[in-house]
Design a protein around this motif. Sequence first.
Motif, PDB file in Angstrom:
ATOM      1  N   GLN A 128      -1.394  -5.985   3.472  1.00 39.63           N
ATOM      2  CA  GLN A 128      -1.241  -6.045   2.015  1.00 39.63           C
ATOM      3  C   GLN A 128      -2.590  -5.855   1.311  1.00 39.63           C
ATOM      4  OE1 GLN A 128      -0.743 -10.075   0.140  1.00 39.63           O
ATOM      5  NE2 GLN A 128      -0.562 -10.766   2.277  1.00 39.63           N
ATOM      6  N   ARG A 129      -2.537  -5.219   0.141  1.00 38.83           N
ATOM      7  CA  ARG A 129      -3.732  -5.035  -0.675  1.00 38.83           C
ATOM      8  C   ARG A 129      -3.653  -5.961  -1.880  1.00 38.83           C
ATOM      9  NH1 ARG A 129      -4.318   0.369  -2.664  1.00 38.83           N
ATOM     10  NH2 ARG A 129      -6.330  -0.415  -3.370  1.00 38.83           N
ATOM     11  N   PRO A 130      -4.764  -6.583  -2.249  1.00 41.59           N
ATOM     12  CA  PRO A 130      -4.736  -7.608  -3.293  1.00 41.59           C
ATOM     13  C   PRO A 130      -4.707  -7.038  -4.706  1.00 41.59           C
ATOM     14  CG  PRO A 130      -6.978  -7.311  -2.541  1.00 41.59           C
ATOM     15  CD  PRO A 130      -6.119  -6.423  -1.665  1.00 41.59           C
ATOM     16  N   LEU A 131      -4.178  -7.848  -5.605  1.00 46.72           N
ATOM     17  CA  LEU A 131      -4.206  -7.548  -7.037  1.00 46.72           C
ATOM     18  C   LEU A 131      -5.290  -8.394  -7.686  1.00 46.72           C
ATOM     19  CD1 LEU A 131      -2.789  -6.265  -9.572  1.00 46.72           C
ATOM     20  CD2 LEU A 131      -1.472  -8.393  -9.707  1.00 46.72           C
ATOM     21  N   GLN A 132      -6.090  -7.781  -8.549  1.00 50.06           N
ATOM     22  CA  GLN A 132      -7.072  -8.573  -9.286  1.00 50.06           C
ATOM     23  C   GLN A 132      -6.336  -9.493 -10.261  1.00 50.06           C
ATOM     24  OE1 GLN A 132     -11.358  -7.664 -10.284  1.00 50.06           O
ATOM     25  NE2 GLN A 132     -10.306  -6.793 -12.042  1.00 50.06           N
ATOM     26  N   GLN A 133      -6.693 -10.758 -10.237  1.00 45.02           N
ATOM     27  CA  GLN A 133      -5.983 -11.765 -11.026  1.00 45.02           C
ATOM     28  C   GLN A 133      -5.936 -11.418 -12.510  1.00 45.02           C
ATOM     29  OE1 GLN A 133      -7.757 -15.762 -11.172  1.00 45.02           O
ATOM     30  NE2 GLN A 133      -5.732 -16.597 -10.744  1.00 45.02           N
ATOM     31  N   ALA A 134      -7.014 -10.865 -13.027  1.00 43.82           N
ATOM     32  CA  ALA A 134      -7.076 -10.543 -14.451  1.00 43.82           C
ATOM     33  C   ALA A 134      -6.013  -9.537 -14.872  1.00 43.82           C
ATOM     34  CB  ALA A 134      -8.464 -10.005 -14.797  1.00 43.82           C
ATOM     35  N   LYS A 153     -11.421 -12.309  -9.407  1.00 45.69           N
ATOM     36  CA  LYS A 153     -10.701 -12.964  -8.310  1.00 45.69           C
ATOM     37  C   LYS A 153      -9.553 -12.070  -7.847  1.00 45.69           C
ATOM     38  CE  LYS A 153     -11.732 -17.662  -9.926  1.00 45.69           C
ATOM     39  NZ  LYS A 153     -12.572 -18.056  -8.785  1.00 45.69           N
ATOM     40  N   ASP A 154      -9.331 -12.032  -6.546  1.00 49.85           N
ATOM     41  CA  ASP A 154      -8.232 -11.270  -5.955  1.00 49.85           C
ATOM     42  C   ASP A 154      -7.112 -12.204  -5.516  1.00 49.85           C
ATOM     43  OD1 ASP A 154      -8.929  -8.648  -6.259  1.00 49.85           O
ATOM     44  OD2 ASP A 154      -9.639  -8.343  -4.211  1.00 49.85           O
ATOM     45  N   LEU A 155      -5.895 -11.724  -5.643  1.00 45.59           N
ATOM     46  CA  LEU A 155      -4.722 -12.497  -5.254  1.00 45.59           C
ATOM     47  C   LEU A 155      -4.049 -11.870  -4.044  1.00 45.59           C
ATOM     48  CD1 LEU A 155      -3.107 -13.101  -8.771  1.00 45.59           C
ATOM     49  CD2 LEU A 155      -4.581 -14.652  -7.466  1.00 45.59           C
ATOM     50  N   TYR A 156      -3.631 -12.703  -3.092  1.00 46.34           N
ATOM     51  CA  TYR A 156      -2.877 -12.305  -1.909  1.00 46.34           C
ATOM     52  C   TYR A 156      -1.665 -13.219  -1.781  1.00 46.34           C
ATOM     53  CZ  TYR A 156      -7.183  -9.991  -0.189  1.00 46.34           C
ATOM     54  OH  TYR A 156      -8.299  -9.205  -0.045  1.00 46.34           O
ATOM     55  N   ILE A 157      -0.628 -12.740  -1.103  1.00 42.67           N
ATOM     56  CA  ILE A 157       0.477 -13.604  -0.702  1.00 42.67           C
ATOM     57  C   ILE A 157       0.141 -14.200   0.656  1.00 42.67           C
ATOM     58  CG2 ILE A 157       2.923 -13.690  -0.060  1.00 42.67           C
ATOM     59  CD1 ILE A 157       3.458 -11.460  -2.030  1.00 42.67           C
ATOM     60  N   LEU A 158       0.354 -15.500   0.818  1.00 37.57           N
ATOM     61  CA  LEU A 158       0.144 -16.138   2.112  1.00 37.57           C
ATOM     62  C   LEU A 158       0.989 -15.442   3.176  1.00 37.57           C
ATOM     63  CD1 LEU A 158       0.290 -19.823   0.877  1.00 37.57           C
ATOM     64  CD2 LEU A 158      -1.715 -18.741   1.940  1.00 37.57           C
ATOM     65  N   GLN A 159       0.375 -15.117   4.296  1.00 33.02           N
ATOM     66  CA  GLN A 159       1.095 -14.333   5.302  1.00 33.02           C
ATOM     67  C   GLN A 159       2.328 -15.056   5.836  1.00 33.02           C
ATOM     68  OE1 GLN A 159      -0.905 -12.024   8.251  1.00 33.02           O
ATOM     69  NE2 GLN A 159      -2.775 -11.796   7.044  1.00 33.02           N
ATOM     70  N   ASP A 160       2.270 -16.385   5.949  1.00 36.03           N
ATOM     71  CA  ASP A 160       3.432 -17.095   6.476  1.00 36.03           C
ATOM     72  C   ASP A 160       4.570 -17.215   5.468  1.00 36.03           C
ATOM     73  OD1 ASP A 160       2.230 -18.920   4.808  1.00 36.03           O
ATOM     74  OD2 ASP A 160       2.207 -20.565   6.253  1.00 36.03           O
ATOM     75  N   LYS A 161       4.307 -16.828   4.216  1.00 34.23           N
ATOM     76  CA  LYS A 161       5.358 -16.845   3.189  1.00 34.23           C
ATOM     77  C   LYS A 161       5.773 -15.444   2.761  1.00 34.23           C
ATOM     78  CE  LYS A 161       4.288 -21.384   1.261  1.00 34.23           C
ATOM     79  NZ  LYS A 161       4.060 -22.155   0.015  1.00 34.23           N
ATOM     80  N   PHE A 162       5.082 -14.446   3.289  1.00 33.42           N
ATOM     81  CA  PHE A 162       5.284 -13.063   2.841  1.00 33.42           C
ATOM     82  C   PHE A 162       6.719 -12.590   3.078  1.00 33.42           C
ATOM     83  CE2 PHE A 162       5.068  -8.488   2.974  1.00 33.42           C
ATOM     84  CZ  PHE A 162       4.097  -8.141   2.032  1.00 33.42           C
ATOM     85  N   HIS A 163       7.243 -12.830   4.269  1.00 35.91           N
ATOM     86  CA  HIS A 163       8.579 -12.330   4.605  1.00 35.91           C
ATOM     87  C   HIS A 163       9.628 -12.847   3.627  1.00 35.91           C
ATOM     88  CE1 HIS A 163      11.902 -11.738   7.890  1.00 35.91           C
ATOM     89  NE2 HIS A 163      11.972 -10.821   6.939  1.00 35.91           N
ATOM     90  N   ASP A 186       0.857  -1.178   0.000  1.00 35.14           N
ATOM     91  CA  ASP A 186       0.000   0.000   0.000  1.00 35.14           C
ATOM     92  C   ASP A 186       0.897   1.232   0.000  1.00 35.14           C
ATOM     93  OD1 ASP A 186       0.885   0.381   2.617  1.00 35.14           O
ATOM     94  OD2 ASP A 186      -0.995  -0.228   3.543  1.00 35.14           O
ATOM     95  N   ALA A 187       0.290   2.407   0.074  1.00 36.87           N
ATOM     96  CA  ALA A 187       1.071   3.640  -0.049  1.00 36.87           C
ATOM     97  C   ALA A 187       2.085   3.814   1.068  1.00 36.87           C
ATOM     98  CB  ALA A 187       0.133   4.846  -0.099  1.00 36.87           C
TER      99      ALA A 187
END
Length: 261
Positions: free
Chosen positions: A183-189, A154-164, A42-43
């Motif tokens: 974290q803010r998600p990215l639209q899959q498209a 669909k929105d995409l996120y990084i798994l929090q336990d893998k983020f670091h 995010d910003a």
Amino acid sequence: MKKTFVAWMLAASTLLCVGASAQTSKPMQKPVIVLVHGAFADASSWNGVVNILHKDGYFVIAAANPLRGAKSDGAYIGSLVGDLKQPVVLVGHSYGGNVITEAANGHANVKALVYVSAFAPDTGETLGELTGKFPGSSLGQSLAPPADLADGGKDLYILQDKFHAQFAADVPAANAALMAATQRPLQQAALDEKAGTPAWKSISSWWIYGDADKNIPPAAMAFMAKRAAAKDVVVVKGASHVVMVSHPDAVAHLIEKAASN
């Protein structure tokens, strides 16, 4: 709401410039710096960079990137840039590079583009293509199952336990945990959206990225920077995908270099 916000920001900018002029008897010539964050951020990811730019007398806007797709996001950031009458340096991180590549088109006040661990696609390219062009990205294995949206997207996120490890390996673990939670998600498209006309073909660009990036292969960024005939390319040894968080001084220095060009 955006126009009201920009008007308020411009009023603040004018006051800063008037103050500087009163002290120096010369009008402030520094461009406005517009920072565009990428996916899974995010910003606030620009906070360290903003602090340095403020100390050095720059007026900065860290825009809220919708993360819905480069054409719509580019139009949104482009409208913000269009409301600014001063020269602008557009800075994009990661997917935000794709956005500034679209947003700068048609805006003569954009004087420079700065790509921070970022994408800079050519016409017709997709982010998926660019990522797969070179080995090194492990992002796909770090994503949570796509989240269904009411409109069918669909929105995409990084798994929090893998983020670091994936996104911010050179950031302290406690800080990375906060980044993962916010974290803010990215639209899959957005990954499969074909790019339009690239602004880097007509506007000078500067690049900075880390050689330990696990989201976008460093070789892909080297390829894009060379293709864009970048004025300067800085590779930060050991830096992760969020080089602006772990090395804000290096990123701010390059932005200022582009601003003074």
